[in-house]
Design a protein around this motif. Structure first.
Motif, PDB file in Angstrom:
ATOM      1  N   LYS A   1      14.541   1.963  -8.957  1.00  0.00           N
ATOM      2  CA  LYS A   1      13.497   2.413  -9.870  1.00  0.00           C
ATOM      3  C   LYS A   1      13.665   3.898 -10.188  1.00  0.00           C
ATOM      4  N   GLY A   2      12.910   4.336 -11.187  1.00  0.00           N
ATOM      5  CA  GLY A   2      12.870   5.744 -11.553  1.00  0.00           C
ATOM      6  C   GLY A   2      11.558   6.364 -11.116  1.00  0.00           C
ATOM      7  N   PRO A   3      11.248   7.564 -11.610  1.00  0.00           N
ATOM      8  CA  PRO A   3      10.033   8.260 -11.177  1.00  0.00           C
ATOM      9  C   PRO A   3       8.752   7.511 -11.518  1.00  0.00           C
ATOM     10  N   GLY A   4       8.796   6.621 -12.499  1.00  0.00           N
ATOM     11  CA  GLY A   4       7.605   5.863 -12.877  1.00  0.00           C
ATOM     12  C   GLY A   4       7.154   4.861 -11.831  1.00  0.00           C
ATOM     13  N   VAL A   5       7.929   4.692 -10.777  1.00  0.00           N
ATOM     14  CA  VAL A   5       7.571   3.713  -9.747  1.00  0.00           C
ATOM     15  C   VAL A   5       6.222   4.035  -9.109  1.00  0.00           C
ATOM     16  N   GLN A   6       5.882   5.306  -9.054  1.00  0.00           N
ATOM     17  CA  GLN A   6       4.602   5.680  -8.428  1.00  0.00           C
ATOM     18  C   GLN A   6       3.422   5.066  -9.166  1.00  0.00           C
ATOM     19  N   ASP A   7       3.554   4.902 -10.478  1.00  0.00           N
ATOM     20  CA  ASP A   7       2.494   4.294 -11.271  1.00  0.00           C
ATOM     21  C   ASP A   7       2.426   2.784 -11.069  1.00  0.00           C
ATOM     22  N   GLU A   8       3.493   2.203 -10.514  1.00  0.00           N
ATOM     23  CA  GLU A   8       3.571   0.752 -10.329  1.00  0.00           C
ATOM     24  C   GLU A   8       3.295   0.333  -8.890  1.00  0.00           C
ATOM     25  N   LEU A   9       3.116   1.308  -8.014  1.00  0.00           N
ATOM     26  CA  LEU A   9       3.111   1.028  -6.585  1.00  0.00           C
ATOM     27  C   LEU A   9       1.924   0.172  -6.140  1.00  0.00           C
ATOM     28  N   VAL A  10       0.750   0.441  -6.649  1.00  0.00           N
ATOM     29  CA  VAL A  10      -0.421  -0.337  -6.242  1.00  0.00           C
ATOM     30  C   VAL A  10      -0.239  -1.800  -6.627  1.00  0.00           C
ATOM     31  N   ALA A  11       0.216  -2.046  -7.859  1.00  0.00           N
ATOM     32  CA  ALA A  11       0.442  -3.415  -8.315  1.00  0.00           C
ATOM     33  C   ALA A  11       1.544  -4.090  -7.509  1.00  0.00           C
ATOM     34  N   ALA A  12       2.587  -3.348  -7.179  1.00  0.00           N
ATOM     35  CA  ALA A  12       3.685  -3.901  -6.395  1.00  0.00           C
ATOM     36  C   ALA A  12       3.213  -4.317  -5.006  1.00  0.00           C
ATOM     37  N   LYS A  13       2.357  -3.514  -4.391  1.00  0.00           N
ATOM     38  CA  LYS A  13       1.845  -3.839  -3.058  1.00  0.00           C
ATOM     39  C   LYS A  13       0.977  -5.092  -3.089  1.00  0.00           C
ATOM     40  N   ARG A  14       0.171  -5.225  -4.121  1.00  0.00           N
ATOM     41  CA  ARG A  14      -0.670  -6.412  -4.245  1.00  0.00           C
ATOM     42  C   ARG A  14       0.172  -7.667  -4.433  1.00  0.00           C
ATOM     43  N   ALA A  15       1.176  -7.580  -5.299  1.00  0.00           N
ATOM     44  CA  ALA A  15       2.049  -8.731  -5.541  1.00  0.00           C
ATOM     45  C   ALA A  15       2.815  -9.099  -4.278  1.00  0.00           C
ATOM     46  N   ALA A  16       3.332  -8.100  -3.575  1.00  0.00           N
ATOM     47  CA  ALA A  16       4.088  -8.368  -2.347  1.00  0.00           C
ATOM     48  C   ALA A  16       3.217  -9.091  -1.330  1.00  0.00           C
ATOM     49  N   PHE A  17       1.969  -8.680  -1.197  1.00  0.00           N
ATOM     50  CA  PHE A  17       1.059  -9.307  -0.240  1.00  0.00           C
ATOM     51  C   PHE A  17       0.905 -10.798  -0.532  1.00  0.00           C
ATOM     52  N   VAL A  18       0.756 -11.152  -1.800  1.00  0.00           N
ATOM     53  CA  VAL A  18       0.611 -12.559  -2.196  1.00  0.00           C
ATOM     54  C   VAL A  18       1.872 -13.350  -1.849  1.00  0.00           C
ATOM     55  N   LEU A  19       3.032 -12.706  -1.945  1.00  0.00           N
ATOM     56  CA  LEU A  19       4.320 -13.385  -1.813  1.00  0.00           C
ATOM     57  C   LEU A  19       4.894 -13.349  -0.401  1.00  0.00           C
TER      58      LEU A  19
END
Length: 232
Positions: A166-184
């Protein structure tokens, strides 16, 4: 290769010869199909080869690890990883048959052993031979972080990990990524800087997710859905 030395990654003459040969094969195929827009050799080494090698610099892939490159495209990050670590049991996965044909030819000409699979990630992850069968799933420049969790974690066995470039924009995606990972069945370990030597202006990083439990049978959803409707 000075870049590999700077990253602390071991290599031998065979690896250097394979990199050179792979670039030549890439140029050959690029004349008749769109594989990469990066044609300058120095740029290619930095943007493709060294960037792809980041997990090796961070010691993320164990000896003989079974790895799947999800949405591999022209073979990145999987081919540089395999060239540097032929012990890896690599599977290249892509939805376009012409890319898989290219990779199969390249593997043969480079005398490397790997599997090249033509399928959508959502479909391949439901195949018995591939579901929760890998020590690591890697993916570079494919989708948003939340979408990537659904495209990669179903391939990973408990105790393994998913690695997304990822690039620097990953910080903006982190909350959503954590939620998705939890489900999976995953837990985001964090974001690790992945600098390319001499390219201090590139804020490249790896999003690392540990597979801490089984992925529910409902996932991944049918092809195209993870991209259109990310879990988060």
């Amino acid at each position: 290769m000075r870049g590999l030395d700077a990253l602390g990654i071991a290599y031998d003459q065979t690896a250097m010869e394979r990199f050179e040969a792979f670039h030549a094969i890439l140029d050959e195929y690029n004349q008749r199909m769109d594989l990469t827009a990066v044609l300058d050799e120095d740029e290619r080494v930095d943007r493709h080869d060294l960037d792809s090698a980041a997990p090796l610099a961070q010691g993320l892939l164990a000896q003989n690890a079974r790895v799947i490159d999800v949405g591999t495209g022209a073979g990145f990050p999987g081919m540089p990883l395999l060239i540097l670590r032929p012990d890896l049991q690599m599977t290249f996965l892509d939805a376009l048959s012409k890319r898989i044909a290219f990779l199969q030819d390249a593997l043969k000409r480079l005398n490397l052993t790997a599997t090249a699979l033509h399928a959508r990630a959502e479909d391949a992850a439901r195949m018995e031979a591939h579901r929760e069968a890998y020590d690591a799933a890697v993916s570079r420049a494919v989708a948003s972080s939340a979408t990537l969790q659904e495209l990669t974690l179903p391939f990973v066995k408990t105790g393994g990990l998913a690695i997304a470039w990822k690039g620097p924009g990953v910080q903006d995606e982190l909350v959503a990524a954590k939620r998705a990972a939890f489900v999976l069945g995953g837990t985001v370990r964090g974001v690790s800087p992945a600098p390319v030597p001499g390219r201090e202006d590139w804020a490249h990083c790896l999003l690392i997710t540990d597979k801490t439990g089984k992925t529910p049978k409902a996932y991944p959803r049918k092809a195209g859905t993870p991209g259109r409707k990310p879990l988060a």
